[in-house]
Design a protein around this motif. Structure first.
Motif, PDB file in Angstrom:
ATOM      1  N   LEU A  56       2.419   3.066   0.247  1.00 42.64           N
ATOM      2  CA  LEU A  56       2.774   1.667   0.058  1.00 42.64           C
ATOM      3  C   LEU A  56       2.437   1.269  -1.369  1.00 42.64           C
ATOM      4  N   ASP A  57       3.391   0.658  -2.035  1.00 42.24           N
ATOM      5  CA  ASP A  57       3.208   0.163  -3.392  1.00 42.24           C
ATOM      6  C   ASP A  57       3.252  -1.358  -3.319  1.00 42.24           C
ATOM      7  N   ILE A  58       2.086  -1.972  -3.422  1.00 46.66           N
ATOM      8  CA  ILE A  58       1.983  -3.424  -3.334  1.00 46.66           C
ATOM      9  C   ILE A  58       1.793  -3.980  -4.740  1.00 46.66           C
ATOM     10  N   SER A  59       2.903  -4.230  -5.406  1.00 36.91           N
ATOM     11  CA  SER A  59       2.912  -4.750  -6.784  1.00 36.91           C
ATOM     12  C   SER A  59       2.130  -3.883  -7.760  1.00 36.91           C
ATOM     13  N   ASN A  60       2.051  -2.587  -7.488  1.00 37.51           N
ATOM     14  CA  ASN A  60       1.369  -1.685  -8.418  1.00 37.51           C
ATOM     15  C   ASN A  60       2.315  -1.242  -9.531  1.00 37.51           C
ATOM     16  N   PHE A  65       7.183  -5.113  -3.162  1.00 36.65           N
ATOM     17  CA  PHE A  65       6.325  -4.472  -2.167  1.00 36.65           C
ATOM     18  C   PHE A  65       7.203  -3.473  -1.410  1.00 36.65           C
ATOM     19  N   THR A  66       6.871  -2.187  -1.495  1.00 39.55           N
ATOM     20  CA  THR A  66       7.678  -1.161  -0.844  1.00 39.55           C
ATOM     21  C   THR A  66       6.799  -0.208  -0.051  1.00 39.55           C
ATOM     22  N   ALA A  67       7.431   0.468   0.903  1.00 37.74           N
ATOM     23  CA  ALA A  67       6.729   1.467   1.703  1.00 37.74           C
ATOM     24  C   ALA A  67       7.674   2.629   1.957  1.00 37.74           C
ATOM     25  N   THR A  68       7.198   3.845   1.707  1.00 38.49           N
ATOM     26  CA  THR A  68       8.000   5.040   1.934  1.00 38.49           C
ATOM     27  C   THR A  68       7.300   5.924   2.954  1.00 38.49           C
ATOM     28  N   ASN A  77      12.743   4.374   3.888  1.00 35.02           N
ATOM     29  CA  ASN A  77      12.361   3.400   2.872  1.00 35.02           C
ATOM     30  C   ASN A  77      12.298   2.006   3.483  1.00 35.02           C
ATOM     31  N   PHE A  78      11.107   1.456   3.540  1.00 36.14           N
ATOM     32  CA  PHE A  78      10.883   0.141   4.139  1.00 36.14           C
ATOM     33  C   PHE A  78      10.824  -0.931   3.057  1.00 36.14           C
ATOM     34  N   ILE A  79      11.326  -2.108   3.393  1.00 29.63           N
ATOM     35  CA  ILE A  79      11.285  -3.233   2.470  1.00 29.63           C
ATOM     36  C   ILE A  79      10.798  -4.475   3.201  1.00 29.63           C
ATOM     37  N   THR A  80      10.488  -5.505   2.446  1.00 30.90           N
ATOM     38  CA  THR A  80      10.112  -6.798   3.017  1.00 30.90           C
ATOM     39  C   THR A  80      10.603  -7.910   2.107  1.00 30.90           C
ATOM     40  N   PHE A  94       7.071  -5.002   7.295  1.00 30.15           N
ATOM     41  CA  PHE A  94       8.054  -4.133   6.649  1.00 30.15           C
ATOM     42  C   PHE A  94       9.124  -3.717   7.661  1.00 30.15           C
ATOM     43  N   ASN A  95      10.356  -3.548   7.166  1.00 30.62           N
ATOM     44  CA  ASN A  95      11.465  -3.167   8.041  1.00 30.62           C
ATOM     45  C   ASN A  95      12.363  -2.135   7.381  1.00 30.62           C
ATOM     46  N   GLU A  96      12.941  -1.283   8.233  1.00 28.20           N
ATOM     47  CA  GLU A  96      13.998  -0.354   7.840  1.00 28.20           C
ATOM     48  C   GLU A  96      14.911  -0.224   9.056  1.00 28.20           C
ATOM     49  N   GLY A  97      15.989  -0.990   9.074  1.00 27.23           N
ATOM     50  CA  GLY A  97      16.831  -1.010  10.267  1.00 27.23           C
ATOM     51  C   GLY A  97      16.042  -1.503  11.464  1.00 27.23           C
ATOM     52  N   ASN A  98      16.024  -0.694  12.535  1.00 24.61           N
ATOM     53  CA  ASN A  98      15.279  -1.047  13.737  1.00 24.61           C
ATOM     54  C   ASN A  98      13.823  -0.599  13.683  1.00 24.61           C
ATOM     55  N   ASN A  99      13.448   0.077  12.605  1.00 23.07           N
ATOM     56  CA  ASN A  99      12.064   0.515  12.435  1.00 23.07           C
ATOM     57  C   ASN A  99      11.262  -0.579  11.738  1.00 23.07           C
ATOM     58  N   SER A 100       9.995  -0.701  12.108  1.00 19.89           N
ATOM     59  CA  SER A 100       9.187  -1.760  11.506  1.00 19.89           C
ATOM     60  C   SER A 100       7.699  -1.506  11.717  1.00 19.89           C
ATOM     61  N   PHE A 101       6.880  -2.190  10.909  1.00 21.58           N
ATOM     62  CA  PHE A 101       5.434  -2.180  11.103  1.00 21.58           C
ATOM     63  C   PHE A 101       4.836  -3.345  10.333  1.00 21.58           C
ATOM     64  N   THR A 102       3.583  -3.652  10.651  1.00 20.92           N
ATOM     65  CA  THR A 102       2.855  -4.723   9.975  1.00 20.92           C
ATOM     66  C   THR A 102       1.691  -4.127   9.207  1.00 20.92           C
ATOM     67  N   PHE A 103       1.586  -4.477   7.929  1.00 20.32           N
ATOM     68  CA  PHE A 103       0.499  -4.006   7.074  1.00 20.32           C
ATOM     69  C   PHE A 103      -0.444  -5.167   6.798  1.00 20.32           C
ATOM     70  N   THR A 104      -1.737  -4.926   7.020  1.00 23.68           N
ATOM     71  CA  THR A 104      -2.753  -5.953   6.802  1.00 23.68           C
ATOM     72  C   THR A 104      -3.874  -5.382   5.944  1.00 23.68           C
TER      73      THR A 104
END
Length: 228
Positions: A56-60, A65-68, A77-80, A94-104
């Protein structure tokens, strides 16, 4: 016996992998120093429910904000579209089609977690994720363990810390565990709840060793390779 086997996997922490082990592996952290104590920065981890890695690249690297997530060699490749502020407690979906997760994660980058994970074709999956800093490169390992119990385990190693996530072949429950590595030696690691102990060695990007559960009179071996 079930829980014993779980921990078993944990410490395998230093184990083998099914990802593309031929790719070049970095020796330099991606994380920028200004984000070492911030919610911003880089987070890396491992996926279980099959096998994979996540970054996950959070403004680095940019303002986004991206997640691979790479599972069995397949890249997701997940986006938000959500926005967050630096140095504040953060929750991002984060979402990629029907795939998803929550990052905290906390305002200082502590206690990163991934929950509500939905990955098509990978039920009961889970992700272990940790924050990378400019001084501690996170190395991701994927692997298996064998012997009286068999299963898949993945782990991250940074500094002298090992964190693992594992699951037996015949089980749904996922277990995690922590340990240490000193002078390329995986110290004997155990857990009072299951009695498993793991001892091994690190040789470059490969880790091998043995595990034993004295109270269960079971044992075996583990082997692993760094994949990210």
């Amino acid at each position: 016996m079930k829980s014993i086997f779980f921990l078993l996997t944990f410490f395998l922490v230093a184990s083998c992998s099914t990802s593309d082990s031929s790719k070049e592996l970095t020796s330099t952290p991606m994380a920028k120093a200004q984000f070492d104590n911030s919610n911003y920065g880089v987070y890396k981890g491992v996926f279980i429910g099959s096998s994979g890695t996540i970054i996950l690249d959070i403004s680095n690297s940019s303002d986004s904000f991206t997640a691979t997530l790479i599972i069995d060699g397949v890249t997701h490749n997940f986006i938000t579209n959500e926005t967050i502020q630096q140095n504040q407690t953060t929750t991002i979906n984060f979402n990629e089609g029907n795939n998803s997760f929550t990052f905290t994660v906390s305002a200082t980058g502590n206690n990163p977690t991934i929950t509500d994970l939905i990955i098509n074709g990978h039920p009961d999956a889970a992700i272990l994720v940790v924050k990378e800093t400019s001084t501690d490169l996170i190395k991701c390992f994927e692997g298996t363990f064998a012997g009286d119990y068999t299963g898949t385990f993945n782990a991250v190693i940074y500094g002298n810390v090992i964190k693992g996530i594992t699951r037996a072949t015949s089980e749904v429950q996922i277990v995690t565990a922590d340990g240490t590595v000193d002078n390329n030696q995986i110290n004997a690691m155990g857990n009072a709840s299951n009695g498993a102990t793991f001892i091994g060695n690190m040789n470059g990007n490969t880790i091998t060793g043995t595990w034993i559960i004295a109270e269960d009179n079971t044992n075996g071996t583990f082997t692993g390779v760094r994949t990210y």
